[in-house]
Every structure is written in structure tokens, then in C-alpha cells.
Design a protein around this motif. Structure first.
Motif, short mmCIF file in Angstrom:
data_model
loop_
_atom_site.label_atom_id
_atom_site.label_comp_id
_atom_site.label_asym_id
_atom_site.label_seq_id
_atom_site.Cartn_x
_atom_site.Cartn_y
_atom_site.Cartn_z
N LEU A 371 -82.18 0.91 -30.39
CA LEU A 371 -82.34 1.83 -29.25
C LEU A 371 -83.75 2.41 -29.28
N PRO A 372 -84.80 1.58 -29.08
CA PRO A 372 -86.15 2.13 -29.19
C PRO A 372 -86.45 3.09 -28.04
N PRO A 373 -87.41 4.01 -28.24
CA PRO A 373 -87.85 4.84 -27.13
C PRO A 373 -88.31 3.94 -25.98
N LEU A 374 -88.07 4.38 -24.74
CA LEU A 374 -88.40 3.55 -23.58
C LEU A 374 -89.90 3.50 -23.32
N VAL A 375 -90.67 4.35 -24.01
CA VAL A 375 -92.13 4.33 -23.87
C VAL A 375 -92.78 3.24 -24.75
N LEU A 376 -91.93 2.43 -25.35
CA LEU A 376 -92.38 1.30 -26.16
C LEU A 376 -93.42 0.46 -25.41
N GLU A 377 -94.50 0.09 -26.13
CA GLU A 377 -95.52 -0.79 -25.54
C GLU A 377 -95.28 -2.21 -26.06
N GLU A 378 -95.81 -3.19 -25.32
CA GLU A 378 -95.60 -4.58 -25.76
C GLU A 378 -96.14 -4.82 -27.17
N GLY A 379 -97.28 -4.18 -27.50
CA GLY A 379 -97.87 -4.33 -28.84
C GLY A 379 -96.94 -3.81 -29.92
N ASP A 380 -96.31 -2.64 -29.64
CA ASP A 380 -95.34 -2.07 -30.60
C ASP A 380 -94.20 -3.04 -30.81
N LEU A 381 -93.73 -3.60 -29.69
CA LEU A 381 -92.58 -4.50 -29.76
C LEU A 381 -92.93 -5.73 -30.60
N GLU A 382 -94.15 -6.26 -30.40
CA GLU A 382 -94.55 -7.43 -31.19
C GLU A 382 -94.55 -7.10 -32.68
N GLU A 383 -95.10 -5.93 -33.02
CA GLU A 383 -95.11 -5.53 -34.44
C GLU A 383 -93.70 -5.38 -34.97
N ALA A 384 -92.85 -4.75 -34.17
CA ALA A 384 -91.47 -4.53 -34.60
C ALA A 384 -90.75 -5.86 -34.80
N VAL A 385 -91.00 -6.80 -33.88
CA VAL A 385 -90.34 -8.10 -33.98
C VAL A 385 -90.78 -8.81 -35.27
N ASP A 386 -92.07 -8.68 -35.64
CA ASP A 386 -92.52 -9.25 -36.91
C ASP A 386 -91.77 -8.63 -38.09
N MET A 387 -91.58 -7.31 -38.02
CA MET A 387 -90.86 -6.62 -39.10
C MET A 387 -89.41 -7.12 -39.18
N ILE A 388 -88.81 -7.31 -38.01
CA ILE A 388 -87.43 -7.78 -37.97
C ILE A 388 -87.34 -9.19 -38.57
N SER A 389 -88.30 -10.03 -38.17
CA SER A 389 -88.36 -11.40 -38.71
C SER A 389 -88.47 -11.38 -40.23
N ASP A 390 -89.38 -10.53 -40.74
CA ASP A 390 -89.58 -10.45 -42.19
C ASP A 390 -88.33 -9.91 -42.88
N ALA A 391 -87.70 -8.90 -42.27
CA ALA A 391 -86.51 -8.31 -42.89
C ALA A 391 -85.39 -9.35 -42.98
N LEU A 392 -85.21 -10.12 -41.91
CA LEU A 392 -84.14 -11.14 -41.91
C LEU A 392 -84.46 -12.22 -42.95
N ASP A 393 -85.74 -12.55 -43.05
CA ASP A 393 -86.16 -13.52 -44.05
C ASP A 393 -85.82 -13.02 -45.47
N CYS A 394 -86.09 -11.73 -45.72
CA CYS A 394 -85.76 -11.13 -47.03
C CYS A 394 -84.26 -11.21 -47.30
N VAL A 395 -83.45 -10.84 -46.29
CA VAL A 395 -82.00 -10.77 -46.49
C VAL A 395 -81.41 -12.17 -46.67
N TYR A 396 -81.85 -13.14 -45.85
CA TYR A 396 -81.16 -14.43 -45.85
C TYR A 396 -81.84 -15.50 -46.71
N ASN A 397 -83.17 -15.33 -46.96
CA ASN A 397 -83.84 -16.33 -47.80
C ASN A 397 -84.26 -15.78 -49.14
N GLY A 398 -83.93 -14.48 -49.38
CA GLY A 398 -84.12 -13.86 -50.70
C GLY A 398 -85.58 -13.56 -51.03
#
Ligand SMILES: *Cc1c(COP(=O)(O)O)cnc(C)c1O
Length: 398
Positions: A371-398
Motif C-alpha cells: 500500500l505505497p503512498p500515492l505520491v510514489l514516483e516512477e523512479g521510487d517504484l523502480e528502486e522498490a521493484v529492485d528491492m522486491i526482486s532481491d528480497a525474493l531472490d534471498c528467500v527462494y534462492n538462499g
């Protein structure tokens, strides 16, 4: 010892353990918060759907400061201008032509909706029962807890108030089966939040409306989480081709100050009469001034449109992750209210996200909720998506 550890230790000793926080928030700005040790984190919880216009929006801060210097409270024995103007704005935005009752939280707003329905029902054949939905969430007071058909909230609180019947979400036949000659209302979240970020289907919303018309029932939308631009419209019901009789707001309404509201359509605007319901702080002028600023910001910054646009981008990015992992089942939600459905426990993912610097929530046992703040910018979203990608990689690929 870090400041965070020190405060959390003190917290655990002095504050009842209804929550178990692992972060101490010292300040917030836009889409980020700063913790007690100066670490900056993306807040994709918005303080659980509250900071839709972002933390410390200058307009909201100024509205609060200016109003605090004038009067912070005057009781409802006297009117105040901010609450009056706010009621006008909410009625106008809803297009329902009715009136507003102000209170201080989501549970209270739903409690008011239930009371209004009962009061109307008592005058129309002694009807009082409200149909609500499994996996729904309406609050923690006894009545709203009874309306919340989830055992993890209800266990240990028997006897719960009577007058609720439960049906299955997105299943019209089960709603029809739950209706008796005592039924007065159907209450639902247009997008179930706590229960798993599940949107109602258009057919279901239309079907509930038709059932309400057929059986002379009130249709009540709980917009406490889905309202105020979150799903791409002011209120999520506006994304469907229906109009409720009552809807409730809280969370994002007050821009971080406690504020709740019940909005009734014209037909039900005068069910409450003098002394039939009340709230000491309801319509508090500071909270109302903040809410007026929130509405201005959503309008001026086009945040409904932004929720739709960035919601789509975010959904696509999450769908790409779902394609990568068998353990990820689905992305669902509307606008910037999104859930990533996991085959298993969602908590380790939320922890891994926090380790990357992004705060997220769960919704039920197996959904990661964003539920991100609606003032989210595309740049923020890109950074967040990278973090999500990395977090999933940590959880599922160890
Ligand atoms: C959070 C929430 C509530 C309860 O709001 P409080 O302000 O915590 O009382 C009610 N309904 C929904 C849909 C919510 O998300």
C-alpha cells in the motif's frame, strides 16, 4: 545499544503487546520513513493505508499547524467550519447527495453504519441483521468484530454481539442464502484488505446492489482501506457501476490524524436525529482541516490517476516475479492496493523486504500486501521493484 533497541525494549515493557513492532519511526517524508537510528526505509505500508498523500506533505502540515493555532476542539455542541466544509466535499465527491457523520476511526465509522442500519430497520419491521463476508475486516470494537468473519480476530471474545450473518465473498448465491426476514443490510469491502487484497468482481457488486434493491436492504461499503484514491477512484465503489447507500472512511482521510466518517446517501441522511448517535471528538477541527488538505492534494496532484497508472506498472513488475517462482501464485488488487499471493507463509518475505529497506505488510497468512503512498514516483517504484526482486531472490534462492 542502538536507539531502536532501547526504545523497543522500553516499548515491550510499557505497551500492551497487541502489536510486535521491529522498527521505530522517528520521522517521515513522502514515501519514506526514517528510523530512530537514522536509517531511511521505503514505506510501502503507508502506515497501513493512511499516508496516501505521503508523510509530512507540506500542505497537510500547514493545515494542521494553522488550525491548531485557531482551535483544536470545541465539541459538537458547537459547529466548526473545517468539519462543515469537509462534509460538503465528501458529499460532493460521492455524488450521493446525502450527509456525513464524523468519528475518529474505521471501527467507529462502521459501528455508526451498523447503528444507522439498525435504527432504520427497527422502524421498518424490526430488522437488524447485517450480512458480512468471510475474510472481511471491519474493526476491533465488539460489534465490528462480530462483523469481521475471521476467527483469528474473534477468538477469546465470546459472546459476540448478535445480528450478523456471514456469506462468501464474490458468491452471490451464498449472500442470497444468508438473507432472512430480519436482514437489514449487506456490508462489504469493495476490495478486501486485511483478508487478502481481494477485489469484488463487477458482477458481484452489481448483484449485491440488485439484492439490496429487491429485499429493501442497505448496501454498505467499507472504504476504510480502499478509499481516498487508493484504488484509482476517490472511493473504490466508484470503480464499479453501483452506488452504495452508506459508505465509511477513516485511515487516509485525516492525513495521519485520527478521523472517521460515515457518508449516507440522501435517502438515509436523516435516520440519525438529535441524541441518537454522538462522538465527542467527531469532526475535530484539526483533523478536518487535515482532511480538507488531503482532498486538495489528491485533486491537485492527480493522485487517483497516479494510483491507476503506477498500480499497473507495479502489478506488471510483480507479475514478472510470479513468472520466476513456483512459490508465487498470483498478483491481485486494484490501483496501489496490491497483494502478492504466496504458496506458503508471507512473513519471511516481508522480513526480507525490510532487510532490503522496504516496509510491506501481510494480508492473511499467505499474501504480501503493498500500500505505497500515492505520491510514489516512477523512479521510487523502480528502486522498490529492485528491492522486491532481491528480497525474493534471498528467500527462494538462499
Ligand atoms: C483498518 C480497517 C478498519 C478499522 O479501522 P480502525 O481505524 O483501525 O478502527 C475497518 N475496516 C477496514 C476495511 C479496515 O481496513
Amino acid at each position: 545499544m542502538s536507539k531502536t533497541t532501547e526504545i523497543l525494549d522500553a516499548y515491550r515493557k510499557a505497551v500492551m503487546g497487541t502489536y510486535s513492532p521491529g522498527v521505530v519511526v522517528a520521522s517521515g517524508k513522502g514515501v519514506t520513513v526514517r528510523d530512530a537510528d537514522g536509517l531511511i526505509l521505503y514505506d510501502f505500508t503507508s502506515g497501513i493505508g493512511v499516508q496516501n498523500v505521503g508523510y509530512s506533505h507540506p500542505k497537510v502540515v500547514k493545515a494542521i499547524q494553522d488550525q491548531a493555532a485557531l482551535v483544536t476542539h470545541c465539541s459538537n455542541l458547537f459547529a466548526n467550519e473545517p468539519a462543515t466544509r469537509l462534509a460538503e466535499r465528501l458529499v460532493e465527491l460521492s455524488g450521493l447527495g446525502g450527509k456525513v457523520f464524523f468519528c475518529n476511526s474505521g471501527a467507529e465509522a462502521n459501528e455508526a453504519a451498523i447503528k444507522l442500519a439498525r435504527r432504520w430497520g427497527s422502524a421498518s419491521g424490526g430488522r437488524f441483521e447485517v450480512v458480512t463476508f468471510r475474510q472481511g475486516f471491519h474493526g476491533r470494537t465488539l460489534a465490528t468484530l462480530a462483523a469481521t468473519a475471521q476467527s483469528w480476530c474473534q477468538d477469546g471474545y465470546d459472546p459476540l454481539p448478535v445480528g450478523f450473518a456471514y456469506a462468501d465473498y464474490n458468491d452471490l448465491e451464498s449472500v442470497r442464502a444468508a438473507i432472512t426476514d430480519k436482514t437489514v443490510a449487506i456490508m462489504l469491502e469493495p476490495v478486501q484488505g486485511e483478508g487478502g487484497v481481494t477485489p469484488a468482481t463487477p458482477e458481484f457488486m452489481a448483484g449485491v446492489r440488485a439484492l439490496c434493491d429487491e429485499k429493501n436492504l442497505l448496501m454498505i461499503c467499507d472504504e476504510v482501506q480502499s478509499g481516498m484514491g487508493r484504488t484509482g477512484t476517490w472511493f473504490a465503489w466508484q470503480g464499479y457501476d453501483v452506488k452504495p447507500d452508506l459508505f465509511t472512511l477513516a485511515k487516509a482521510l485525516g492525513g495521519g490524524l485520527p478521523m472517521g466518517a460515515l457518508v449516507a446517501s440522501e435517502k438515509f441522511a436523516d435516520v440519525f436525529t438529535p441524541s441518537s448517535h454522538a462522538s465527542t471528538f467527531g469532526g475535530n477541527p484539526v483533523a478536518a482541516a487535515a482532511a480538507l488538505a488531503v482532498i486538495d492534494v489528491i485533486e491537485e496532484e492527480g493522485l487517483c490517476e497516479r494510483a491507476t497508472k503506477l498500480g499497473e506498472l507495479f502489478k506488471e513488475a510483480l507479475a514478472a516475479e510470479v513468472d520466476k517462482y513456483d512459490q508465487l501464485l498470483e498478483v491481485r488488487g486494484k490501483g496501489l492496493m496490491l497483494g502478492l499471493v504466496v504458496d506458503g507463509d508471507a512473513k519471511p518475505i516481508v522480513q526480507a523486504l525490510q532487510d532490503q529497506g522496504l516496509l510491506a505488510l501481510t494480508a492473511g497468512p499467505n499474501v504480501v500486501r503493498f500500500l505505497p503512498p500515492l505520491v510514489l514516483e516512477e523512479g521510487d517504484l523502480e528502486e522498490a521493484v529492485d528491492m522486491i526482486s532481491d528480497a525474493l531472490d534471498c528467500v527462494y534462492n538462499g
